[in-house]
Design a protein around this motif. Structure first.
Motif, mmCIF file in Angstrom:
data_model
loop_
_atom_site.group_PDB
_atom_site.id
_atom_site.type_symbol
_atom_site.label_atom_id
_atom_site.label_comp_id
_atom_site.label_asym_id
_atom_site.label_seq_id
_atom_site.Cartn_x
_atom_site.Cartn_y
_atom_site.Cartn_z
ATOM 1 N N VAL A 60 0.835 -1.191 0.000
ATOM 2 C CA VAL A 60 0.000 0.000 0.000
ATOM 3 C C VAL A 60 0.879 1.254 0.000
ATOM 4 O O VAL A 60 1.902 1.301 0.675
ATOM 5 N N VAL A 61 0.464 2.238 -0.796
ATOM 6 C CA VAL A 61 1.088 3.561 -0.779
ATOM 7 C C VAL A 61 0.109 4.475 -0.057
ATOM 8 O O VAL A 61 -1.076 4.517 -0.392
ATOM 9 N N VAL A 62 0.613 5.208 0.937
ATOM 10 C CA VAL A 62 -0.224 6.089 1.749
ATOM 11 C C VAL A 62 0.081 7.532 1.376
ATOM 12 O O VAL A 62 1.246 7.938 1.343
ATOM 13 N N THR A 63 -0.983 8.296 1.092
ATOM 14 C CA THR A 63 -0.862 9.732 0.833
ATOM 15 C C THR A 63 -1.969 10.449 1.597
ATOM 16 O O THR A 63 -2.876 9.802 2.136
ATOM 17 N N SER A 64 -1.910 11.766 1.583
ATOM 18 C CA SER A 64 -3.031 12.513 2.130
ATOM 19 C C SER A 64 -4.237 12.303 1.222
ATOM 20 O O SER A 64 -4.098 11.788 0.106
ATOM 21 N N ALA A 65 -5.397 12.701 1.682
ATOM 22 C CA ALA A 65 -6.617 12.587 0.888
ATOM 23 C C ALA A 65 -7.118 13.964 0.488
ATOM 24 O O ALA A 65 -8.289 14.144 0.195
ATOM 25 N N GLY A 66 -6.216 14.940 0.449
ATOM 26 C CA GLY A 66 -6.601 16.313 0.129
ATOM 27 C C GLY A 66 -6.875 16.525 -1.354
ATOM 28 O O GLY A 66 -6.916 15.589 -2.153
ATOM 29 N N LEU A 67 -7.031 17.787 -1.720
ATOM 30 C CA LEU A 67 -7.369 18.176 -3.083
ATOM 31 C C LEU A 67 -6.315 17.700 -4.087
ATOM 32 O O LEU A 67 -6.650 17.192 -5.156
ATOM 33 N N GLN A 68 -5.018 17.826 -3.725
ATOM 34 C CA GLN A 68 -3.971 17.375 -4.649
ATOM 35 C C GLN A 68 -4.056 15.868 -4.879
ATOM 36 O O GLN A 68 -3.852 15.394 -5.998
ATOM 37 N N ALA A 69 -4.352 15.117 -3.830
ATOM 38 C CA ALA A 69 -4.469 13.660 -3.966
ATOM 39 C C ALA A 69 -5.683 13.297 -4.824
ATOM 40 O O ALA A 69 -5.632 12.351 -5.612
ATOM 41 N N ARG A 70 -6.765 14.045 -4.684
ATOM 42 C CA ARG A 70 -7.950 13.794 -5.515
ATOM 43 C C ARG A 70 -7.649 14.090 -6.984
ATOM 44 O O ARG A 70 -8.124 13.382 -7.875
ATOM 45 N N SER A 71 -6.833 15.100 -7.236
ATOM 46 C CA SER A 71 -6.402 15.386 -8.611
ATOM 47 C C SER A 71 -5.542 14.236 -9.135
ATOM 48 O O SER A 71 -5.632 13.876 -10.312
ATOM 49 N N ALA A 72 -4.727 13.664 -8.258
ATOM 50 C CA ALA A 72 -3.905 12.510 -8.647
ATOM 51 C C ALA A 72 -4.800 11.316 -9.014
ATOM 52 O O ALA A 72 -4.520 10.601 -9.980
ATOM 53 N N VAL A 73 -5.878 11.107 -8.263
ATOM 54 C CA VAL A 73 -6.815 10.021 -8.573
ATOM 55 C C VAL A 73 -7.430 10.248 -9.951
ATOM 56 O O VAL A 73 -7.506 9.320 -10.769
ATOM 57 N N ALA A 74 -7.846 11.478 -10.228
ATOM 58 C CA ALA A 74 -8.460 11.783 -11.523
ATOM 59 C C ALA A 74 -7.486 11.506 -12.669
ATOM 60 O O ALA A 74 -7.877 10.930 -13.700
ATOM 61 N N LEU A 75 -6.218 11.870 -12.502
ATOM 62 C CA LEU A 75 -5.236 11.603 -13.542
ATOM 63 C C LEU A 75 -4.958 10.105 -13.667
ATOM 64 O O LEU A 75 -4.825 9.571 -14.772
ATOM 65 N N MET A 76 -4.898 9.398 -12.532
ATOM 66 C CA MET A 76 -4.700 7.935 -12.589
ATOM 67 C C MET A 76 -5.899 7.251 -13.261
ATOM 68 O O MET A 76 -5.735 6.233 -13.927
#
Length: 177
Positions: A60-76
């Motif tokens: 598992v890779v752990v990151t924050s769940a903030g706005l930047q992480a949500r943008s990362a999800v959208a790109l993934m």
């Protein structure tokens, strides 16, 4: 038996029995396999289940769940044609990206993410939990995919999700500099 003698079926069976070892000695990895199967059955049966990382399933890779992480999800989502499994933990403000097993062994330190494998454990929410309260599947688990580490690493470098999990892990694990 001489070299010219063809073994009988009974001879072959006896040889197999003798070479298999004692009946009461299970294979060394069978206890791990049985535990893993029980865990996966519990998750499938809609129960939250504690699971050991690593092995043959995932790290598992752990990151924050903030706005930047949500943008990362959208790109993934774009990179992967629908992002692999991610668990959101709203109580702690973290995303848990499920990556291929063994990833933590190759993961280079990253300023915005921590990769964990064995001997750590985590609780998987039941497969039908898609909303809070508690941890839930932001991107559902699918049997055919995990989040690939190279694209994930690149996306996290691009978006730099804050706050980073490093200090909280260090405090929890009592790690000091």
């Amino acid at each position: 038996m001489s070299a010219a003698t063809v073994p009988t079926g009974a001879d072959v069976m006896q040889h197999m029995i003798e070479s298999a070892g004692p009946a009461h000695a299970p294979a060394a990895d069978m206890a791990d396999l049985a535990a893993m199967i029980r865990t996966l059955m519990a998750v499938e049966a809609s129960r939250d289940t504690r699971m050991r990382l690593g092995g043959n399933l995932f790290d598992v890779v752990v990151t924050s769940a903030g706005l930047q992480a949500r943008s990362a999800v959208a790109l993934m989502d774009q990179v992967q044609g629908g992002c692999g499994p991610i668990i959101e933990d709203p109580d702690n403000g973290w995303f848990y990206w499920l990556v291929p097993p063994g990833s933590c062994l190759q993961w280079e330190p990253h300023a915005h993410a921590v990769c964990l494998g064995a001997p750590h454990t985590m609780t998987l929410p039941s497969l039908n939990r898609r909303v809070p309260p508690g941890p839930y599947w932001l991107r559902p688990s699918a049997s055919d995919r995990l989040v690939p580490t190279r694209p994930l690493r690149d996306v996290l470098t691009q978006f730099r999700p804050e706050p980073t999990p490093h200090a909280r892990f260090a405090a929890r694990l009592r790690i000091t500099a």
